[in-house]
Design an enzyme around this catalytic site. Structure first.
Site, PDB file in Angstrom:
ATOM      1  N   VAL A  44      -7.536-159.419 -58.161  1.00 42.63           N
ATOM      2  CA  VAL A  44      -8.773-160.131 -58.528  1.00 42.63           C
ATOM      3  C   VAL A  44      -9.295-160.918 -57.327  1.00 42.63           C
ATOM      4  O   VAL A  44     -10.497-160.890 -57.011  1.00 42.63           O
ATOM      5  CB  VAL A  44      -8.533-161.055 -59.752  1.00 42.63           C
ATOM      6  N   CYS A  45      -8.392-161.604 -56.632  1.00 43.21           N
ATOM      7  CA  CYS A  45      -8.793-162.391 -55.448  1.00 43.21           C
ATOM      8  C   CYS A  45      -9.445-161.495 -54.403  1.00 43.21           C
ATOM      9  O   CYS A  45     -10.416-161.885 -53.751  1.00 43.21           O
ATOM     10  CB  CYS A  45      -7.578-163.068 -54.817  1.00 43.21           C
ATOM     11  N   THR A  46      -8.889-160.307 -54.222  1.00 44.94           N
ATOM     12  CA  THR A  46      -9.430-159.372 -53.221  1.00 44.94           C
ATOM     13  C   THR A  46     -10.886-159.050 -53.548  1.00 44.94           C
ATOM     14  O   THR A  46     -11.756-159.064 -52.663  1.00 44.94           O
ATOM     15  CB  THR A  46      -8.564-158.094 -53.184  1.00 44.94           C
TER      16      THR A  46
END
Ligand code: BEZ
Length: 211
Positions: A44-46
Site C-alpha cells: 500500500v505504501c508503495t
C-alpha cells in the site's frame, strides 16, 4: 501527546533521501504535507508514494511541499525508491525521512500501539505557512489514502484563509461556497459582489469569490 488543529507543527532535524533538513527551514513560507508510512517495501505504501510523485505538479501549483516519513533506515528507503519508480512508473521527487529511532514518529504521535506495533499508522498533517497544523488525518495501515481529497482540502484551506467563506460537503474548487455565520448580510453585500442566496439566515451560498 496528540497534535491538534491550530498547534505549532513541531520542528525537527532529520536525515532524508534528499539530505539533512530542518523541517521549518525546509518548509520556508510554503504550505506543507507530512505523511507517514508504516513500513518500507510494503504494497500500500508503495502505491501511495508513487501516486504522490505522479501528482506532484498539483502540489507544486498550490505552493505545497510534500515530505514522507517511515521508521525504516536510509539504506532501506534508497533501495525502496527504485521499486517505487519501477512499479508505479514514476520518479520519486520529494524526500522521505529516515526515522529509525522514531523521533519524528513520536513527535507527531504517529505510532498507535493498539493498532499496529512498532510502525506508524497512516498519518497526514497539513501545515500552513504560519507553521500551524491545519489538518490531521489518521488512516489504518490497511487503507491507502485518497490524495485527491488532500488536494481538495488544500484548495479549501487556501480559499478560506483569504475569504470569509467556508466550503460545503463534497465541495470542489470552482463550486459555490458558504458565507461564514459571523458575516452580516450587510457585510456580505460588500464582500461578495457576485451576490448570495439565503436558504436560511445561517445558510447562505455565494459563488467562489476568487473565480
Ligand atoms: C502496506 O503498506 O501495504 C502495509 C503496511 C503495513 C501493514 C499493512 C499494510
Amino acid at each position: 501527546m496528540a497534535i491538534r488543529l491550530g498547534d505549532d507543527a513541531p520542528n525537527f532535524t532529520a536525515e532524508t533521501t534528499e539530505g539533512t533538513i530542518n523541517f521549518h527551514d525546509w518548509l520556508g513560507n510554503s504550505w506543507g504535507i507530512l505523511f507517514s508510512h508504516p513500513k518500507d517495501y510494503t504494497p500500500v505504501c508503495t502505491t501511495e508514494l508513487g501516486t504522490v510523485a505522479k501528482i506532484s505538479p498539483e502540489f507544486k501549483k498550490r505552493g505545497v511541499k510534500v515530505i514522507a516519513v517511515s521508521v525504516d533506515p536510509m539504506d532501506s528507503h534508497k533501495g525502496w525508491i527504485h521499486d517505487i519508480n519501477e512499479t508505479q512508473k514514476t520518479t520519486m521527487n520529494y524526500p522521505i525521512i529516515a526515522d529509525p529511532d522514531k523521533k519524528v514518529a513520536t513527535l507527531y504521535d504517529m505510532i498507535h500501539p493498539n493498532a499496529i506495533d512498532n510502525m506508524t499508522v497512516r498519518s497526514v498533517f497539513i501545515i500552513g505557512p504560519d507553521k500551524k497544523v491545519k489538518l490531521t488525518l489518521t488512516y489504518p495501515a490497511s487503507c491507502g489514502r485518497n490524495f485527491d481529497e488532500l488536494l481538495r482540502v488544500i484548495d479549501s484551506l487556501q480559499l478560506t484563509s483569504k475569504y470569509k467563506v467556508a466550503t460545503p460537503a463534497n465541495w470542489k474548487d470552482g463550486e459555490e461556497c458558504i458565507i461564514t455565520p459571523a458575516v452580516s448580510d450587510a457585510e456580505a453585500q460588500q464582500l461578495f459582489p457576485k451576490g448570495f442566496t439565503t436558504v436560511k439566515p445561517y445558510l447562505r451560498y455565494t459563488p467562489q469569490p476568487n473565480r
